[in-house]
Each structure stands twice: as C-alpha cells, then as structure tokens.
Design an enzyme around this catalytic site. Structure first.
Site, PDB file in Angstrom:
ATOM      1  N   SER A  95      -0.581   0.273   4.300  1.00 42.15           N
ATOM      2  CA  SER A  95      -0.055   1.594   4.637  1.00 42.15           C
ATOM      3  C   SER A  95       1.456   1.577   4.804  1.00 42.15           C
ATOM      4  O   SER A  95       2.064   2.608   5.105  1.00 42.15           O
ATOM      5  CB  SER A  95      -0.694   2.085   5.937  1.00 42.15           C
ATOM      6  N   THR A 219       0.698   3.883   8.583  1.00 44.69           N
ATOM      7  CA  THR A 219       2.131   4.045   8.894  1.00 44.69           C
ATOM      8  C   THR A 219       2.340   3.148  10.096  1.00 44.69           C
ATOM      9  O   THR A 219       1.381   2.833  10.807  1.00 44.69           O
ATOM     10  CB  THR A 219       2.462   5.500   9.305  1.00 44.69           C
ATOM     11  N   THR A 237       6.562   3.763   6.360  1.00 49.54           N
ATOM     12  CA  THR A 237       5.261   4.007   5.745  1.00 49.54           C
ATOM     13  C   THR A 237       5.329   3.992   4.221  1.00 49.54           C
ATOM     14  O   THR A 237       6.406   4.221   3.650  1.00 49.54           O
ATOM     15  CB  THR A 237       4.737   5.397   6.182  1.00 49.54           C
ATOM     16  N   ARG A 247       6.398  13.240  -3.127  1.00 48.84           N
ATOM     17  CA  ARG A 247       5.933  13.779  -1.832  1.00 48.84           C
ATOM     18  C   ARG A 247       6.656  13.040  -0.694  1.00 48.84           C
ATOM     19  O   ARG A 247       6.714  11.817  -0.671  1.00 48.84           O
ATOM     20  CB  ARG A 247       4.430  13.583  -1.698  1.00 48.84           C
ATOM     21  N   THR A 270       1.716   8.668  13.603  1.00 42.86           N
ATOM     22  CA  THR A 270       1.022   8.269  12.387  1.00 42.86           C
ATOM     23  C   THR A 270      -0.098   9.285  12.166  1.00 42.86           C
ATOM     24  O   THR A 270      -0.548   9.935  13.104  1.00 42.86           O
ATOM     25  CB  THR A 270       0.418   6.853  12.497  1.00 42.86           C
ATOM     26  N   GLY A 271      -0.548   9.368  10.933  1.00 40.31           N
ATOM     27  CA  GLY A 271      -1.575  10.364  10.630  1.00 40.31           C
ATOM     28  C   GLY A 271      -1.033  11.371   9.634  1.00 40.31           C
ATOM     29  O   GLY A 271      -0.013  11.113   8.983  1.00 40.31           O
TER      30      GLY A 271
HETATM   31  N1  GLY Z   1       2.412   9.999   8.534  1.00 38.83           N
HETATM   32  C1  GLY Z   1       2.612   9.368   7.295  1.00 38.83           C
HETATM   33  C2  GLY Z   1       2.582  10.291   6.175  1.00 38.83           C
HETATM   34  O1  GLY Z   1       1.908  11.305   6.212  1.00 38.83           O
HETATM   35  O2  GLY Z   1       3.241  10.017   5.183  1.00 38.83           O
END
Ligand code: GLY
Length: 369
Positions: A95, A219, A237, A247, A270-271
C-alpha cells in the site's frame, strides 16, 4: 435519495446494538460521541506523556524507529520520515512505496506529504513514479522550493535533480495482482487466468485476494510529538489500487490526509481518500482539538461529518451503511493520542516512550451483517 428512511446500526457504550435512522444518526452529535466504543487499555497517564509517536497499524516499525531518533534528540520530522521509509522500502507492504499496487495501467504512482510543526513547513508530491521514498522528496519540496506540492512529471524531475534514483517500483507480486485484476475486469475480454487457462467469461469474478486489494486503502501515516512539544507528521501511500492514472488521494493534500499545528496537535488518515478530500478531515480534527476537544473526541466529530457527507448511493448498502472504512491517528501537544476508525476492527501503532505496541481504535459502527 430519502436519507431519513435509511437505517444505521451502531453500538452504545455497553456494546448493545442501537438502530436509528440516518438523519437521527448524523444529527445526534452528542449521542454519537457517547456511542463511540473506546477500546484502549492504556491508563490516562500512559495516554498523556511525552514523547509520543503514533502511526497506522502497518507502522509498528516506524514508531519504533521514530522514537529511537526522538530519544537521541533528533528532529520530529526526521524521526517520522525515517520511520515510514522502512515501510516505503518494504516490497511486502503493498500500500506504500516500493511494491505498492499499481494504477489501472500497471504503473505505481505515489503520493506523500509532510508537515514540520516547529517551522510551520509543508511539502508534498503526488503521482510520483519511480522513486521508492516519496516522503523524502516531499520534505525536499518543503525545504528547497517555495512550493508546497509538486505532481507527476514535474515531481519526478525535481526528485532526479535532488539525486534520487529512478527505479521500477512494480514487484512481481504486485504485477501478478494487477494482471489478475485486469483478467477479471471485463467478462467479455480476451484475458485468461493463467492458472485456469479458461477465458474470464467462463470463470467466477474476482477472487478474494483481488477484492481485498481493491478494498484496501492502505497507506502509512506517522505523527510525533517530542518532549519539547514539537510536532511533525508524514503520510505516504501508493493510493487506491488500480486507480485511474493521475488520481490524487488525500495523502499529499495538506489538511486532508495530514495536518499539523505545532501549537495544538496532528492528525493523519488512512482509508478512502475521497472522503477526507471532501471534508478537509485532518485539518478539521486539529481545529476541533484547538477548540478543546481531546484527540479522540476531535477525530470522532470528523468521522460523524464524513458519515453525514456520504450520500452517494453506491457508497451505501441497502441499509444505508457506509461501504468503506476510514482511520484517523491523532495526538496533541500534551501527548494525548487516539486512533479512531469508522468500523470496528481497526488498530494503530503507538510508542509512548516506554513501550511500542498495537492498540485497538475507537469506532463508531459495526459490520453486523
Ligand atoms: N488514503 C489513501 C488514498 O486514498 O489514496
């Protein structure tokens, strides 16, 4: 969408199930805070001493390293960056950094941000390719430019000019995961599962490993406060697995995936990044701390705001429950700290100066069905 008729499920302090409609759920601020499940076994004293380093669960080696540096008198930002570098360089953490799950075209694109409380500095990179440690590049953006965020080709040019080496970040394991994802993308395409030798159209859809990868918003966030009350943080991340090229998630956006106010505290996340981007979540948590809330209360308030703002039908199940998860890691200048997640089951790494350990996060919701 008739949000008033959608039901939410959560638990009270004793763990009993409470059923309430969505409007009641998002409007009952005090009730929601009261319903939060605090699960820490640490004593109040343990939860408010200096120095402290907090991180997402995958950062247990990061908190260890960062505390070692703090105890040697090192700077708080150097400490957390050296900590997360261990994870960025680990091919088995898929991640973050090297070995991260790639975007939909098979390219690993990394995001990172740093904030240095004592100097009020901030730096970030997004969509950075070919550099294993984006957190270090983010720090150089802060130190060597008048900018805060460099992206894509420009971020890479900057990193190369700073002496970083371009490397292939896609490990065999992450490439295999990407190929499996591609194979299961479209039931009418010509990709074949090498194990089965059967065209995609004839076999079941994505296996559990792919579903896990897609749902995984890994992340690492790591924040530290030293004995002088100086605070810094970093979030790094590889972002959403199989994302659309270009993105940008919350991690490199100051105020979304990370925020530090040296007079108050720090919060990182994170998330699902999109949820934080829409709410400036980390900034909001630190602002709530500035108004006097504890790190846990502040993060819970933000989580409630996110629940309130999540109205997209595809992000809610038939009962109105949010389908994604989100985690906050917060600390304040006194050394109080908290991990808070949306759904039960989250945890975080914490080093309180004496012990490095994993603690369960407080949570608002349970996956009951
Ligand atoms: N929180 C990491 C992401 O959505 O890229």
């Amino acid at each position: 969408m008739q949000t008033g008729s959608i039901h939410k499920v959560k638990t009270d302090l004793n763990g009993s199930m409470l059923i309430m409609n969505r409007r009641e759920f998002v409007q009952s601020s005090a009730a929601a805070v009261a319903a939060v499940k605090s699960v820490s076994l640490a004593s109040a004293e343990e939860r408010s001493s200096l120095p402290v380093v907090i991180s997402s669960r995958n950062g247990i080696r990061a908190t260890e390293k960062a505390m070692e540096i703090l105890k040697q008198g090192g700077d708080t930002l150097d400490a957390v960056i050296e900590g997360v570098n261990i994870v960025e360089l680990d091919p088995d953490d898929r991640s973050v950094g090297y070995g991260g799950i790639p975007n939909e075209e098979g390219t690993v694109q990394l995001d990172a941000s740093v904030m240095h409380g004592p100097t009020r500095g901030a730096g970030a990179v997004s969509c950075l390719e070919g550099i294993k440690t984006p957190s270090k590049v983010a720090k150089l953006v802060m130190e060597r430019t008048d900018h805060v965020l460099l992206t894509g080709a420009g971020a890479l040019k900057f990193a190369l000019s700073m002496g970083f080496k371009y490397e292939n970040l896609l490990t065999d394991s992450s490439r295999e995961t990407w190929l499996k994802w591609k194979k299961d993308l479209n039931s009418q395409d010509n990709w074949i599962n090498p194990q089965d030798r059967i065209p995609t159209a004839l076999i079941s859809r994505a296996g559990q490993d792919i579903r896990d990868a897609v749902e995984m918003h890994g992340t690492i966030n790591c924040n530290a406060v030293n004995e002088k009350g100086e605070i810094s943080g970093v979030t790094t991340t590889s972002g959403l697995p199989f994302k659309i090229p270009g993105r940008v998630g919350d991690s490199p956006i100051i105020g979304a995936g990370l925020y530090v106010d040296n007079e108050v505290g720090a919060c990182g996340s994170t998330g699902r990044g999109e949820a934080n981007l829409k709410t400036c979540a980390s900034f909001m948590a630190v602002e709530f701390m500035k108004q006097g809330l504890s790190p846990e209360e502040a993060a819970i308030r933000v989580m409630k705001r996110i629940i309130e703002n999540t109205t997209e039908p595809y992000l809610l199940d038939s009962k109105g429950k949010i389908k994604f998860n989100l985690n906050f890691y917060a600390l304040n200048k006194k050394g109080e700290y908290a991990g808070v997640c949306l759904y039960k089951g989250g945890s975080y790494a914490i080093h309180n100066g004496r012990e490095n350990r994993i603690e369960e996060s407080a949570y608002l919701l349970e996956k009951t069905d």
